[in-house]
Design an enzyme around this catalytic site. Structure first.
Site, PDB file in Angstrom:
ATOM      1  N   ASN A   9       0.872  -1.176   0.000  1.00 38.44           N
ATOM      2  CA  ASN A   9       0.000   0.000   0.000  1.00 38.44           C
ATOM      3  C   ASN A   9       0.909   1.225   0.000  1.00 38.44           C
ATOM      4  OD1 ASN A   9      -1.776   2.057   0.434  1.00 38.44           O
ATOM      5  ND2 ASN A   9      -2.339   1.439   2.529  1.00 38.44           N
ATOM      6  N   TRP A  10       0.979   1.871  -1.148  1.00 36.33           N
ATOM      7  CA  TRP A  10       1.911   3.002  -1.273  1.00 36.33           C
ATOM      8  C   TRP A  10       1.351   4.308  -0.698  1.00 36.33           C
ATOM      9  CZ3 TRP A  10       4.061   2.210  -6.951  1.00 36.33           C
ATOM     10  CH2 TRP A  10       4.954   1.122  -6.929  1.00 36.33           C
ATOM     11  N   LYS A  11       0.088   4.276  -0.298  1.00 33.16           N
ATOM     12  CA  LYS A  11      -0.524   5.490   0.282  1.00 33.16           C
ATOM     13  C   LYS A  11      -0.283   6.680  -0.656  1.00 33.16           C
ATOM     14  CE  LYS A  11      -0.013   3.300   4.735  1.00 33.16           C
ATOM     15  NZ  LYS A  11       0.079   3.405   6.172  1.00 33.16           N
ATOM     16  N   HIS A  95      -9.292   1.316   5.021  1.00 32.57           N
ATOM     17  CA  HIS A  95      -8.025   1.569   5.706  1.00 32.57           C
ATOM     18  C   HIS A  95      -8.268   2.548   6.855  1.00 32.57           C
ATOM     19  CE1 HIS A  95      -3.937   2.694   6.590  1.00 32.57           C
ATOM     20  NE2 HIS A  95      -3.558   1.604   5.937  1.00 32.57           N
ATOM     21  N   GLU A  97      -6.682   4.981   7.826  1.00 38.53           N
ATOM     22  CA  GLU A  97      -6.474   6.393   7.450  1.00 38.53           C
ATOM     23  C   GLU A  97      -7.715   6.956   6.751  1.00 38.53           C
ATOM     24  OE1 GLU A  97      -2.789   5.618   5.425  1.00 38.53           O
ATOM     25  OE2 GLU A  97      -1.878   5.131   7.347  1.00 38.53           O
ATOM     26  N   GLU A 164      -5.068  -4.475  10.721  1.00 37.41           N
ATOM     27  CA  GLU A 164      -4.010  -3.487  10.882  1.00 37.41           C
ATOM     28  C   GLU A 164      -4.249  -2.694  12.164  1.00 37.41           C
ATOM     29  OE1 GLU A 164      -2.138  -2.489   6.808  1.00 37.41           O
ATOM     30  OE2 GLU A 164      -3.799  -1.124   7.133  1.00 37.41           O
ATOM     31  N   GLY A 170       2.985   2.547  10.723  1.00 37.04           N
ATOM     32  CA  GLY A 170       3.949   3.630  10.545  1.00 37.04           C
ATOM     33  C   GLY A 170       4.677   4.029  11.818  1.00 37.04           C
ATOM     34  N   SER A 209       3.908  -1.888  10.333  1.00 37.44           N
ATOM     35  CA  SER A 209       5.361  -1.941  10.522  1.00 37.44           C
ATOM     36  C   SER A 209       5.990  -3.282  10.125  1.00 37.44           C
ATOM     37  CB  SER A 209       5.736  -1.579  11.964  1.00 37.44           C
ATOM     38  OG  SER A 209       5.351  -0.227  12.234  1.00 37.44           O
ATOM     39  N   GLY A 230       3.118  -0.954   4.217  1.00 37.50           N
ATOM     40  CA  GLY A 230       3.202   0.456   3.865  1.00 37.50           C
ATOM     41  C   GLY A 230       4.645   0.850   3.593  1.00 37.50           C
ATOM     42  N   GLY A 231       5.275   1.491   4.570  1.00 35.12           N
ATOM     43  CA  GLY A 231       6.618   2.058   4.405  1.00 35.12           C
ATOM     44  C   GLY A 231       7.640   1.132   3.764  1.00 35.12           C
TER      45      GLY A 231
HETATM   46  P1  13P Z   1       3.343   0.594   7.628  1.00 36.31           P
HETATM   47  O1  13P Z   1       3.836  -0.718   7.033  1.00 36.31           O
HETATM   48  O2  13P Z   1       4.059   1.780   7.111  1.00 36.31           O
HETATM   49  O3  13P Z   1       3.276   0.503   9.121  1.00 36.31           O
HETATM   50  O4  13P Z   1       1.820   0.777   7.115  1.00 36.31           O
HETATM   51  C1  13P Z   1       0.942  -0.264   7.245  1.00 36.31           C
HETATM   52  C2  13P Z   1      -0.282   0.062   6.480  1.00 36.31           C
HETATM   53  O5  13P Z   1      -1.031   0.959   6.849  1.00 36.31           O
HETATM   54  C3  13P Z   1      -0.551  -0.686   5.245  1.00 36.31           C
HETATM   55  O6  13P Z   1      -1.825  -0.446   4.766  1.00 36.31           O
END
Ligand code: 13P
Length: 247
Positions: A9-11, A95, A97, A164, A170, A209, A230-231
């Site tokens: 997920n590149w956000k 998600h 967010e 999640e 993050g 994470s 994510g990251g």
């Molecule tokens: P991180 O891997 O950056 O913690 O993000 C997780 C996430 O929200 C994937 O959708």
């Protein structure tokens, strides 16, 4: 046996040029991977670039969001037909967010998931509790509410769940494999109530994470069927290592 699924997920990261550079390195690096479903979710503006590059590869394309109406005067929104047209097979819905910053409720997310499933998209449906909710013993209540509300009247075909925990997103704080397994087992039980035996076919991804260093341990748990990253999915070599967790 559930085939593992690892999704990026590149956000709100990566321009078209950055998407191209990533995929030109990543596609050949994972072309021999057959035992893991690989999904990449770039921002809307990079979907076309990604879809051109991913043709004929073993990597699936996902959108990060979708609107539930078919078309109309909904400025700024994108429909299921549009994301299918551009080459997506998957969409991430719910998600934290989206819930937190854009006010998406269980009811809205349920409409989105219904529209996406009706269009033939695979839905990666996200759930998870905040730190405060965990610390006050509400983790299972939140998971229950999000599943019951979000998945109301939705069948299990092409459904993927992503657990999640918000406190792990993050933050560098990963849920321990035991915490992940405990929540996933609870989710699996809930899915059994909704879908009976079919619950055993639904993949439950963990997100929060994930890194090359911790994926293997998390994946060793029986109800953890993959990851939503994510990251650590933003660099091709890091995401390659995660996808190859079992090598
Ligand atoms: P991180 O891997 O950056 O913690 O993000 C997780 C996430 O929200 C994937 O959708």
């Amino acid at each position: 046996m559930r085939k593992p699924c690892i999704a990026a997920n590149w956000k709100m990261y990566k321009t078209m040029g950055e998407t191209e550079a990533f995929l030109k390195a990543f596609i050949p690096a994972v072309s021999s991977v057959g035992d893991v479903d690989i999904v990449v979710a770039p921002p809307f503006t990079s979907l076309y670039t990604a879809s051109q590059l991913l043709k004929g590869t073993n990597i699936k394309l996902s959108a990060q969001n979708v609107y539930y109406e078919a078309e109309g005067a909904y400025t700024g929104e994108v429909s299921t037909k549009m994301i299918l047209d551009i080459g997506c097979t998957h969409v991430i819905i719910g998600h934290s967010e989206r819930r937190q910053y854009f006010g998406e409720t269980d009811e809205i997310l349920n409409k989105k998931a219904k529209a996406a499933k009706a269009a033939g998209l695979s839905v990666i449906f996200c759930i998870g509790e905040s730190l405060e909710e965990r610390n006050t013993g509400k983790t299972f209540d939140i998971i229950k509410r999000e599943i019951e509300g979000g998945l109301k009247d939705i069948d299990s075909d092409n459904l993927v769940i992503a657990y999640e925990p918000i406190w792990a997103i993050g933050t560098g704080i990963t849920a321990t494999p035991e915490q992940a397994q405990e929540a996933h087992a609870y989710v699996r039980d809930m899915l059994r109530n909704l879908y009976a035996n079919k619950a055993d076919e639904i993949r439950i991804l963990y997100g929060g994470s994930i890194k090359p260093e911790n994926i293997k341990e998390i994946m060793s748990k029986p109800d953890v069927d993959g990851g939503l990253v994510g990251g650590a999915s933003l660099k091709a070599d890091s995401f390659e290592k995660i996808v190859k967790f079992n090598k």
